[in-house]
Design a protein around this motif. Structure first.
Motif, PDB file in Angstrom:
ATOM      1  N   ARG A  37       0.841  -1.212   0.000  1.00  0.00           N
ATOM      2  CA  ARG A  37       0.000   0.000   0.000  1.00  0.00           C
ATOM      3  C   ARG A  37       0.868   1.251   0.000  1.00  0.00           C
ATOM      4  O   ARG A  37       0.559   2.244  -0.652  1.00  0.00           O
ATOM      5  CB  ARG A  37      -0.935   0.003   1.214  1.00  0.00           C
ATOM      6  CG  ARG A  37      -2.220  -0.804   0.978  1.00  0.00           C
ATOM      7  CD  ARG A  37      -3.304  -0.418   1.986  1.00  0.00           C
ATOM      8  NE  ARG A  37      -2.904  -0.726   3.338  1.00  0.00           N
ATOM      9  CZ  ARG A  37      -3.202  -1.882   3.963  1.00  0.00           C
ATOM     10  NH1 ARG A  37      -3.911  -2.802   3.339  1.00  0.00           N
ATOM     11  NH2 ARG A  37      -2.804  -2.092   5.200  1.00  0.00           N
ATOM     12  N   SER A  38       1.966   1.198   0.740  1.00  0.00           N
ATOM     13  CA  SER A  38       2.847   2.356   0.810  1.00  0.00           C
ATOM     14  C   SER A  38       3.518   2.606  -0.553  1.00  0.00           C
ATOM     15  O   SER A  38       3.700   3.757  -0.956  1.00  0.00           O
ATOM     16  CB  SER A  38       3.901   2.143   1.904  1.00  0.00           C
ATOM     17  OG  SER A  38       4.581   3.340   2.157  1.00  0.00           O
ATOM     18  N   PHE A  39       3.867   1.532  -1.261  1.00  0.00           N
ATOM     19  CA  PHE A  39       4.418   1.691  -2.617  1.00  0.00           C
ATOM     20  C   PHE A  39       3.385   2.389  -3.507  1.00  0.00           C
ATOM     21  O   PHE A  39       3.713   3.302  -4.259  1.00  0.00           O
ATOM     22  CB  PHE A  39       4.763   0.321  -3.212  1.00  0.00           C
ATOM     23  CG  PHE A  39       6.207  -0.096  -3.002  1.00  0.00           C
ATOM     24  CD1 PHE A  39       7.224   0.449  -3.773  1.00  0.00           C
ATOM     25  CD2 PHE A  39       6.545  -1.016  -2.027  1.00  0.00           C
ATOM     26  CE1 PHE A  39       8.547   0.065  -3.585  1.00  0.00           C
ATOM     27  CE2 PHE A  39       7.868  -1.402  -1.829  1.00  0.00           C
ATOM     28  CZ  PHE A  39       8.877  -0.861  -2.610  1.00  0.00           C
ATOM     29  N   ILE A  40       2.121   1.942  -3.384  1.00  0.00           N
ATOM     30  CA  ILE A  40       1.058   2.512  -4.231  1.00  0.00           C
ATOM     31  C   ILE A  40       0.876   4.001  -3.929  1.00  0.00           C
ATOM     32  O   ILE A  40       0.722   4.816  -4.838  1.00  0.00           O
ATOM     33  CB  ILE A  40      -0.265   1.723  -4.032  1.00  0.00           C
ATOM     34  CG1 ILE A  40      -0.106   0.314  -4.616  1.00  0.00           C
ATOM     35  CG2 ILE A  40      -1.449   2.432  -4.674  1.00  0.00           C
ATOM     36  CD1 ILE A  40      -1.177  -0.678  -4.207  1.00  0.00           C
ATOM     37  N   ARG A  41       0.947   4.361  -2.642  1.00  0.00           N
ATOM     38  CA  ARG A  41       0.818   5.783  -2.267  1.00  0.00           C
ATOM     39  C   ARG A  41       1.931   6.630  -2.877  1.00  0.00           C
ATOM     40  O   ARG A  41       1.781   7.831  -3.041  1.00  0.00           O
ATOM     41  CB  ARG A  41       0.831   5.933  -0.739  1.00  0.00           C
ATOM     42  CG  ARG A  41      -0.519   5.637  -0.076  1.00  0.00           C
ATOM     43  CD  ARG A  41      -0.571   6.197   1.336  1.00  0.00           C
ATOM     44  NE  ARG A  41       0.449   5.609   2.182  1.00  0.00           N
ATOM     45  CZ  ARG A  41       0.298   4.456   2.853  1.00  0.00           C
ATOM     46  NH1 ARG A  41      -0.835   3.778   2.755  1.00  0.00           N
ATOM     47  NH2 ARG A  41       1.262   3.982   3.616  1.00  0.00           N
ATOM     48  N   HIS A  42       3.045   5.996  -3.205  1.00  0.00           N
ATOM     49  CA  HIS A  42       4.162   6.724  -3.816  1.00  0.00           C
ATOM     50  C   HIS A  42       4.216   6.507  -5.328  1.00  0.00           C
ATOM     51  O   HIS A  42       5.295   6.526  -5.929  1.00  0.00           O
ATOM     52  CB  HIS A  42       5.480   6.322  -3.157  1.00  0.00           C
ATOM     53  CG  HIS A  42       5.647   6.911  -1.796  1.00  0.00           C
ATOM     54  ND1 HIS A  42       5.076   6.367  -0.674  1.00  0.00           N
ATOM     55  CD2 HIS A  42       6.279   8.034  -1.381  1.00  0.00           C
ATOM     56  CE1 HIS A  42       5.370   7.112   0.379  1.00  0.00           C
ATOM     57  NE2 HIS A  42       6.091   8.131  -0.019  1.00  0.00           N
ATOM     58  N   ASP A  43       3.035   6.307  -5.908  1.00  0.00           N
ATOM     59  CA  ASP A  43       2.870   6.239  -7.368  1.00  0.00           C
ATOM     60  C   ASP A  43       3.522   5.029  -8.029  1.00  0.00           C
ATOM     61  O   ASP A  43       3.901   5.079  -9.198  1.00  0.00           O
ATOM     62  CB  ASP A  43       3.374   7.533  -8.037  1.00  0.00           C
ATOM     63  CG  ASP A  43       2.640   8.740  -7.526  1.00  0.00           C
ATOM     64  OD1 ASP A  43       1.417   8.610  -7.270  1.00  0.00           O
ATOM     65  OD2 ASP A  43       3.274   9.795  -7.337  1.00  0.00           O
ATOM     66  N   TYR A  44       3.677   3.970  -7.282  1.00  0.00           N
ATOM     67  CA  TYR A  44       4.141   2.723  -7.893  1.00  0.00           C
ATOM     68  C   TYR A  44       2.922   1.850  -8.162  1.00  0.00           C
ATOM     69  O   TYR A  44       1.932   1.919  -7.425  1.00  0.00           O
ATOM     70  CB  TYR A  44       5.091   1.967  -6.957  1.00  0.00           C
ATOM     71  CG  TYR A  44       6.470   2.592  -6.869  1.00  0.00           C
ATOM     72  CD1 TYR A  44       7.516   2.113  -7.634  1.00  0.00           C
ATOM     73  CD2 TYR A  44       6.698   3.674  -6.015  1.00  0.00           C
ATOM     74  CE1 TYR A  44       8.774   2.681  -7.556  1.00  0.00           C
ATOM     75  CE2 TYR A  44       7.953   4.258  -5.940  1.00  0.00           C
ATOM     76  CZ  TYR A  44       8.989   3.759  -6.708  1.00  0.00           C
ATOM     77  OH  TYR A  44      10.228   4.330  -6.632  1.00  0.00           O
ATOM     78  N   THR A  45       3.002   1.055  -9.219  1.00  0.00           N
ATOM     79  CA  THR A  45       1.958   0.066  -9.488  1.00  0.00           C
ATOM     80  C   THR A  45       2.501  -1.288  -9.070  1.00  0.00           C
ATOM     81  O   THR A  45       3.677  -1.580  -9.284  1.00  0.00           O
ATOM     82  CB  THR A  45       1.598   0.074 -10.988  1.00  0.00           C
ATOM     83  OG1 THR A  45       1.285   1.410 -11.354  1.00  0.00           O
ATOM     84  CG2 THR A  45       0.407  -0.811 -11.266  1.00  0.00           C
ATOM     85  N   ILE A  46       1.636  -2.061  -8.452  1.00  0.00           N
ATOM     86  CA  ILE A  46       2.077  -3.353  -7.917  1.00  0.00           C
ATOM     87  C   ILE A  46       1.611  -4.494  -8.819  1.00  0.00           C
ATOM     88  O   ILE A  46       0.456  -4.513  -9.261  1.00  0.00           O
ATOM     89  CB  ILE A  46       1.482  -3.552  -6.492  1.00  0.00           C
ATOM     90  CG1 ILE A  46       1.955  -2.448  -5.555  1.00  0.00           C
ATOM     91  CG2 ILE A  46       1.833  -4.929  -5.931  1.00  0.00           C
ATOM     92  CD1 ILE A  46       3.436  -2.383  -5.330  1.00  0.00           C
ATOM     93  N   ASN A  47       2.517  -5.419  -9.052  1.00  0.00           N
ATOM     94  CA  ASN A  47       2.227  -6.642  -9.816  1.00  0.00           C
ATOM     95  C   ASN A  47       1.598  -6.370 -11.177  1.00  0.00           C
ATOM     96  O   ASN A  47       0.662  -7.032 -11.594  1.00  0.00           O
ATOM     97  CB  ASN A  47       1.325  -7.584  -8.997  1.00  0.00           C
ATOM     98  CG  ASN A  47       2.108  -8.191  -7.856  1.00  0.00           C
ATOM     99  OD1 ASN A  47       3.333  -8.324  -7.922  1.00  0.00           O
ATOM    100  ND2 ASN A  47       1.420  -8.555  -6.788  1.00  0.00           N
TER     101      ASN A  47
END
Lengths: 169, 114
Positions: free
Chosen positions: B100-110
């Protein structure tokens, strides 16, 4: 032409997978550690030198871990009087969670708590759960098994007998 | 046909011998990487930018595990295996919090961008 190009690629690939498989036979000294069990008793690996040791890394949220534990318990019951040591190493954060899991999967071997990952990450760098490491009487890692397994089978029992007698070194 | 067969064989073999990566894919600006992979581009994206420090700071992970994930991703002690071990050590809730923290920093997961 296509076959001629692909053959070397496949050959190199098969060689590489072969070397991965043989990694398990390499001898590494098992790193020593000191951890407390769920009753607060300290255990060091070096304390058990001279006896074969099985380390079983597990977590309460890992279903495969819980599924394989009864077979490890059966193996321990068969060979503990002959010198086999089994140490469960749990990576949950709190004791309550571990006790709840152990209420469902009863084991009589010591369960140690690695709550900050010192052993899991730094010493053994475990990259799959569950992982079970077999250590011979000299303190060398002789087999690493990843993924849920039935440990109470003839092959493993014969292997453990060899570890106890000192033949499978 | 033959190529397809060989490709399937290679993929299946890698899965069977346990070479499937054990973290998750992060993607940003059209590039995707497995978190923990020892790559200079990933090092720039996560470490030089300061992103990983911020991402970890915004998670409820213990200071010890945050330090491990940072050390093995962004310092001279970089190690893909240690990052995988540190990630595996996280509880399912902690893994979700990290993603979730990655997503908050504009990363897309998987997701692998084409």
């Amino acid at each position: 032409m296509l076959y001629r190009m692909l053959f070397p690629i496949l050959f190199v690939f098969l060689l590489s997978t072969g070397s991965l498989a043989s990694d398990t036979s390499q001898r590494f000294s098992a790193p020593d550690f000191a951890l407390k069990d769920i009753d607060g008793i300290s255990h060091t690996l070096s304390h058990y030198k001279g006896r074969p040791v099985i380390l079983n890394f597990w977590a309460s949220w890992c279903i495969e871990c819980l599924e394989e534990m009864p077979s490890l318990e059966a193996l321990y019951n068969s060979f503990s009087e002959k010198g086999l040591i089994v140490l469960g190493i749990n990576i949950d954060r709190d004791l309550t969670t571990v006790r709840m899991a152990l209420n469902k999967v009863h084991v009589s071997y010591p369960v140690l708590m690695d709550t900050n990952g010192d052993v899991f990450i730094h010493s053994y760098t475990v990259t799959k759960l569950p992982t079970t490491i077999f250590i011979n009487r000299e303190g060398h890692i002789v087999l690493t098994v990843s993924g849920g397994k039935n440990f109470n089978n003839m092959k493993i029992r014969t292997f453990v007998k060899g570890l106890i007698s000192g033949e499978a070194q | 046909m033959l190529l397809r067969l060989i490709f399937s064989f290679l993929v299946l073999s890698h899965l069977l011998i346990g070479c499937s990566p054990s973290t998750f894919i992060i993607s940003k600006n059209g590039r995707a990487y497995y978190f923990g992979r020892e790559s200079n581009r990933l090092f720039k994206i996560l470490c030089v930018s300061g992103d990983l420090r911020d991402i970890l700071d915004e998670t409820p992970l213990s200071e010890g595990i945050k330090g491990d994930l940072y050390k093995y991703s962004c310092t001279d002690e970089r190690s893909e295996q240690k990052v995988i071990a540190a990630f595996l050590f996280l509880t399912p809730e902690e893994k979700k919090a990290l993603k979730r923290s990655f997503i908050r920093h504009d990363y897309t997961i998987n997701y692998v961008p084409c």
